[in-house]
Design an enzyme around this catalytic site. Structure first.
Site, PDB file in Angstrom:
ATOM      1  N   GLN A 138       0.851  -1.189   0.000  1.00  0.00           N
ATOM      2  CA  GLN A 138       0.000   0.000   0.000  1.00  0.00           C
ATOM      3  C   GLN A 138       0.888   1.240   0.000  1.00  0.00           C
ATOM      4  OE1 GLN A 138      -1.694   2.037   3.313  1.00  0.00           O
ATOM      5  NE2 GLN A 138      -1.541   3.420   1.567  1.00  0.00           N
ATOM      6  N   ASP A 248      -1.013  10.370  -4.092  1.00  0.00           N
ATOM      7  CA  ASP A 248       0.108  10.409  -3.161  1.00  0.00           C
ATOM      8  C   ASP A 248       1.143  11.384  -3.716  1.00  0.00           C
ATOM      9  OD1 ASP A 248       2.510   9.867  -1.734  1.00  0.00           O
ATOM     10  OD2 ASP A 248       1.905   7.795  -1.404  1.00  0.00           O
ATOM     11  N   GLY A 274      -4.935   9.919  -1.129  1.00  0.00           N
ATOM     12  CA  GLY A 274      -3.533  10.258  -0.959  1.00  0.00           C
ATOM     13  C   GLY A 274      -2.699   9.148  -0.363  1.00  0.00           C
ATOM     14  N   HIS A 275      -1.700   9.535   0.413  1.00  0.00           N
ATOM     15  CA  HIS A 275      -0.673   8.628   0.923  1.00  0.00           C
ATOM     16  C   HIS A 275      -1.240   7.626   1.932  1.00  0.00           C
ATOM     17  CE1 HIS A 275       3.451   7.449   1.675  1.00  0.00           C
ATOM     18  NE2 HIS A 275       3.372   7.765   2.956  1.00  0.00           N
ATOM     19  N   PHE A 276      -1.970   8.121   2.920  1.00  0.00           N
ATOM     20  CA  PHE A 276      -2.532   7.272   3.964  1.00  0.00           C
ATOM     21  C   PHE A 276      -3.910   6.777   3.533  1.00  0.00           C
ATOM     22  CE2 PHE A 276       0.747   9.385   6.412  1.00  0.00           C
ATOM     23  CZ  PHE A 276       1.133   8.438   7.355  1.00  0.00           C
TER      24      PHE A 276
END
Length: 309
Positions: A138, A248, A274-276
């Site tokens: 992920q 991201d 996004g990233h999380f």
């Protein structure tokens, strides 16, 4: 006459143990779900920057009754405490995680690779390929294709680069930490503030910024190792589930697709976030992980071999 009321059937969350384990002088804090059956498949959750095992709390609550989810904090993160003089590098983080798995007697597990968890987990996989039942990736990069321009500029920094230290230290501030969670999300209201506030609390502890500064300068060692990790993927072909937030700012979706060059049977799902990605897409991602663990278990999986959006 009183109307009848139907009580909804609720699935209780997993019970989670919070423990400490000494690994060669490092006091490793970790979270471990207590599943309903003792032979449940193991998912080793490797967290990213600037977070720690608490980033997986909701995933553990969701899946922990049926699978054994284990999430350690690395040295320099969360509740883990390293002795004075500990060398902060990705090799040393892997040493500690390797020792941690040995102390727990883990001989077979699926690795969850997120952000920093990718360089730690892929180092661990190369050391012990026989233990890897599969990979859940992920936003964990292992290809130059996946580095954004900002990531390339950041990873090129060295202690001798003018202004490098301040550039890195600026990443350890509350606005930057919050932006890592909310950046790229379609609805920031779905991101609970506790995650980035707790991250910042730990970043502000004595010695933590220097530890993170050392890891930032060492990140270039991961880029140098990409060819070795890719060769390992081609040689061992572990079953893989890839879930990726496409917005991201550090790791682009090209990095997700690049895995398919070496793992053509991997299952790829892209999410508009996004990233999380777990912060706002847990309801979509958790069932994918559960299905993957059911297929893989403790033995070989039947790969799905498709990309979904």
């Amino acid at each position: 006459m009183t109307a009848s009321v139907t009580t909804p059937r609720l699935s209780p969350p997993a019970r989670t143990a919070h423990r400490h384990l000494d690994v060669d002088g490092v006091d490793v804090f970790y979270r471990e779900s207590l599943p309903d059956r003792p032979d449940a498949p193991v998912l080793l959750l490797l967290h990213g920057f600037p977070s720690a095992s608490h980033q997986f709390r909701r995933l553990i609550d969701t899946l922990g009754r049926h699978y054994r989810l284990i999430a350690p904090d690395y040295p320099g993160f969360g509740h883990t405490r390293a002795p004075d003089g500990f060398t902060y590098s990705f090799d040393r983080l892997t040493d500690v995680v390797e020792g941690f798995t040995a102390r727990l007697g883990l001989t077979r597990y699926v690795l969850y690779l997120f952000d920093f968890g990718a360089p730690v987990g892929l180092r661990l996989a190369r050391r012990h390929p026989e233990r890897v039942a599969g990979l859940v990736v992920q936003n964990g990069n292992a290809y130059l294709d996946g580095l954004s321009d900002a990531a390339r500029a950041f990873t090129a920094l060295t202690p001798d680069t003018p202004g490098a230290e301040q550039t890195v230290l600026d990443l350890f501030t509350l606005p930057a930490t919050r932006a890592q969670y909310e950046g790229g999300t379609a609805d920031p209201a779905l991101v609970a503030p506790e995650g980035w506030l707790l991250d910042q609390y730990f970043l502000d502890q004595p010695g933590r910024k220097q530890a993170q500064l050392a890891l930032a300068y060492d990140y270039r060692s991961n880029l140098a190792a990409y060819p070795d990790w890719q060769a390992w993927l081609r040689a061992h072909r572990p079953p893989a589930l890839i879930v990726w937030g496409t917005r991201d700012p550090f790791f682009t979706p090209d990095g997700a697709r690049a895995y398919l060059r070496d793992l053509p049977d991997a299952e790829l799902h892209l999410f508009d976030t996004g990233h999380f990605a777990l912060e706002d897409h847990l309801p979509e991602i958790a069932p994918l992980i559960a299905g993957f663990l059911d297929r893989v278990g403790d033995g070989p999986a039947t790969p799905a071999g498709r990309e979904a959006s």
